[in-house]
Design an enzyme around this catalytic site. Structure first.
Site, PDB file in Angstrom:
ATOM      1  N   SER A  53     -19.187  73.306  34.490  1.00  0.00           N
ATOM      2  CA  SER A  53     -20.621  73.583  34.606  1.00  0.00           C
ATOM      3  C   SER A  53     -21.296  73.865  33.272  1.00  0.00           C
ATOM      4  O   SER A  53     -22.518  73.988  33.208  1.00  0.00           O
ATOM      5  CB  SER A  53     -20.836  74.784  35.543  1.00  0.00           C
ATOM      6  OG  SER A  53     -20.447  74.477  36.855  1.00  0.00           O
ATOM      7  N   ASP A  83     -15.437  86.070  45.441  1.00  0.00           N
ATOM      8  CA  ASP A  83     -14.953  87.434  45.676  1.00  0.00           C
ATOM      9  C   ASP A  83     -13.535  87.653  45.166  1.00  0.00           C
ATOM     10  O   ASP A  83     -13.244  88.672  44.523  1.00  0.00           O
ATOM     11  CB  ASP A  83     -14.978  87.753  47.179  1.00  0.00           C
ATOM     12  CG  ASP A  83     -16.387  87.798  47.742  1.00  0.00           C
ATOM     13  OD1 ASP A  83     -17.310  88.214  47.027  1.00  0.00           O
ATOM     14  OD2 ASP A  83     -16.562  87.410  48.915  1.00  0.00           O
ATOM     15  N   THR A  84     -12.640  86.721  45.478  1.00  0.00           N
ATOM     16  CA  THR A  84     -11.234  86.921  45.147  1.00  0.00           C
ATOM     17  C   THR A  84     -10.938  86.735  43.656  1.00  0.00           C
ATOM     18  O   THR A  84      -9.867  87.132  43.190  1.00  0.00           O
ATOM     19  CB  THR A  84     -10.348  85.969  45.966  1.00  0.00           C
ATOM     20  OG1 THR A  84     -10.818  84.624  45.793  1.00  0.00           O
ATOM     21  CG2 THR A  84     -10.397  86.332  47.447  1.00  0.00           C
ATOM     22  N   HIS A 108     -22.845  90.170  46.843  1.00  0.00           N
ATOM     23  CA  HIS A 108     -22.068  90.431  48.052  1.00  0.00           C
ATOM     24  C   HIS A 108     -21.261  91.688  47.776  1.00  0.00           C
ATOM     25  O   HIS A 108     -20.807  91.916  46.646  1.00  0.00           O
ATOM     26  CB  HIS A 108     -21.151  89.251  48.364  1.00  0.00           C
ATOM     27  CG  HIS A 108     -20.330  89.402  49.612  1.00  0.00           C
ATOM     28  ND1 HIS A 108     -20.786  90.056  50.738  1.00  0.00           N
ATOM     29  CD2 HIS A 108     -19.054  88.992  49.904  1.00  0.00           C
ATOM     30  CE1 HIS A 108     -19.852  90.016  51.676  1.00  0.00           C
ATOM     31  NE2 HIS A 108     -18.788  89.392  51.192  1.00  0.00           N
ATOM     32  N   ASP A 191     -21.949  90.715  57.080  1.00  0.00           N
ATOM     33  CA  ASP A 191     -21.828  89.360  56.530  1.00  0.00           C
ATOM     34  C   ASP A 191     -20.511  88.723  56.952  1.00  0.00           C
ATOM     35  O   ASP A 191     -20.478  87.580  57.427  1.00  0.00           O
ATOM     36  CB  ASP A 191     -21.926  89.416  55.005  1.00  0.00           C
ATOM     37  CG  ASP A 191     -21.968  88.035  54.374  1.00  0.00           C
ATOM     38  OD1 ASP A 191     -22.999  87.359  54.499  1.00  0.00           O
ATOM     39  OD2 ASP A 191     -20.962  87.628  53.761  1.00  0.00           O
ATOM     40  N   SER A 252     -35.718  70.788  77.757  1.00  0.00           N
ATOM     41  CA  SER A 252     -36.027  70.526  79.162  1.00  0.00           C
ATOM     42  C   SER A 252     -35.607  71.710  80.031  1.00  0.00           C
ATOM     43  O   SER A 252     -34.768  72.538  79.637  1.00  0.00           O
ATOM     44  CB  SER A 252     -35.303  69.266  79.640  1.00  0.00           C
ATOM     45  OG  SER A 252     -33.899  69.506  79.704  1.00  0.00           O
TER      46      SER A 252
END
Length: 352
Positions: A53, A83-84, A108, A191, A252
């Site tokens: 990146s 996270d890990t 998070h 979450d 419907s």
């Protein structure tokens, strides 16, 4: 009732007066960094030396450096790596550069709530968690809108953690839609529960079970795909705009009747009991412990399961059908390569 803040409650000048390091340039990382930059914030991106990146960051007009370099430079460090992977990144490259008065941020609460990261007592620790994928956080900001975000404070050493959090939220466009105050524990537990029982685990396994049932009964896989997966978006979009009432108003009477009669036969008392067991394992740390151990072992079960799921008949049938619907901008996920947009013919980077 929840406390919700908006632009009128935030002061953009606060975050503009800080040097902000965004660690990671994946789904959330690119959105945070670009939105902050466009809001007039001095921001740099931290990536490991081999990250694919890096060129993209520079092409987007942002400065990039190693995680250690930008962490040492910054007043505020937003950790947006998986996270890990966060504990090792934090221990090796972020913690050595932390000084009293810095702000450590997350999108998070996993690492803080389950104590895989133990920040020093002399820094603010807060969370700004957009309730949308990163590409939507970016798209809505560019359109002059925003996505709702969650705000939580774990440590408020300065006495200004909340004011800064609101300012950061304004910088990424979140206060345009609303900033809901919560805690690290509540965000993390709800979450994970939502992902496992409804949004990912629940929906994907319900779709697959319905598809398998029709195919095993002799119906064409293409028909099963349309009924159990393709049309799901139409229903979810109605619920997204006006809740279940609007969805039931729009379909419907036969479909609404099927909702009331079929739903309770699928989501039974036993299903609800299992949901509670899932929540218990999230709250007492059992799930986190197992997931952390799986990563420490090199993810053998996870990788095997991923490969098997990627080769399920519904995926193979769906890929062929989506090729005939270019208006969808179909995306194909190839094992080991990540998502490739058929329309744009370019890989969408999702790494940290």
């Amino acid at each position: 009732m929840a406390t919700i803040y908006y632009d009128k409650d935030a002061d953009l000048a606060i975050v503009r007066g800080k040097k902000v390091a965004v660690i990671g340039y994946g789904s959330q990382g690119h959105a945070h960094a670009l939105n902050l930059k466009d809001s007039g914030v001095d921001v740099r991106v931290g990536l490991h030396s081999e990250s694919r990146s890096r060129a993209k960051v520079e092409a987007d007009g942002l400065q990039v450096g190693s995680v250690a370099e930008v962490s040492d430079w910054a007043d505020v460090i937003m950790v947006l790596a998986p996270d890990t992977k966060q504990p090792k990144i934090y221990k090796d490259e972020i913690e050595p550069g932390l000084t009293a008065g810095n702000t450590l941020m997350f999108a998070h609460g996993f690492s803080i709530h389950y104590k895989t990261i133990l920040p020093p007592q002399d820094v603010d620790v807060s969370m700004i968690a957009p309730k949308a994928p990163g590409h939507r956080v970016r798209e809505t900001y560019v359109d002059g809108e925003g996505t709702p975000v969650l705000l939580a404070i774990h440590q408020d050493v300065s006495g200004n953690a909340k004011a800064f959090g609101l300012s950061y939220a304004m910088g990424i466009g979140g206060s345009r839609a609303g900033v809901l105050e919560t805690t690290f524990a509540e965000e993390t537990e709800t979450d994970l529960f939502g992902e496992q029982t409804v949004l990912c685990g629940g929906v994907s396994h319900l779709v697959k079970a319905g598809f398998d049932t029709l195919v095993e009964a002799g119906y064409q896989p293409e028909m099963a795909y349309f009924e159990c997966l393709h049309e799901l978006k139409l229903i979810v979009d109605l619920m997204y705009r006006g809740g279940m009432n609007y969805m039931r108003y729009s379909v419907s009477d036969t479909a609404e009747h099927g909702d009331y009669t079929g739903g309770p036969r699928i989501i039974t008392d036993e299903t609800r009991k299992e949901m509670k067991r899932v929540l218990d394992e999230i709250r007492d740390g059992t799930y986190a412990k197992k997931w952390i151990e799986e990563n420490e072992k090199g993810r053998p079960w996870f990788n095997e399961t991923r490969a098997k799921e990627q080769d399920h008949l519904i995926e193979r049938v769906g890929a062929e059908l989506r090729k005939m619907m270019p208006f969808l901008d179909p995306v194909t996920v190839k094992p080991g390569e990540g998502p490739i947009s058929e329309k744009a013919e370019e890989k969408e980077e999702v790494e940290a």
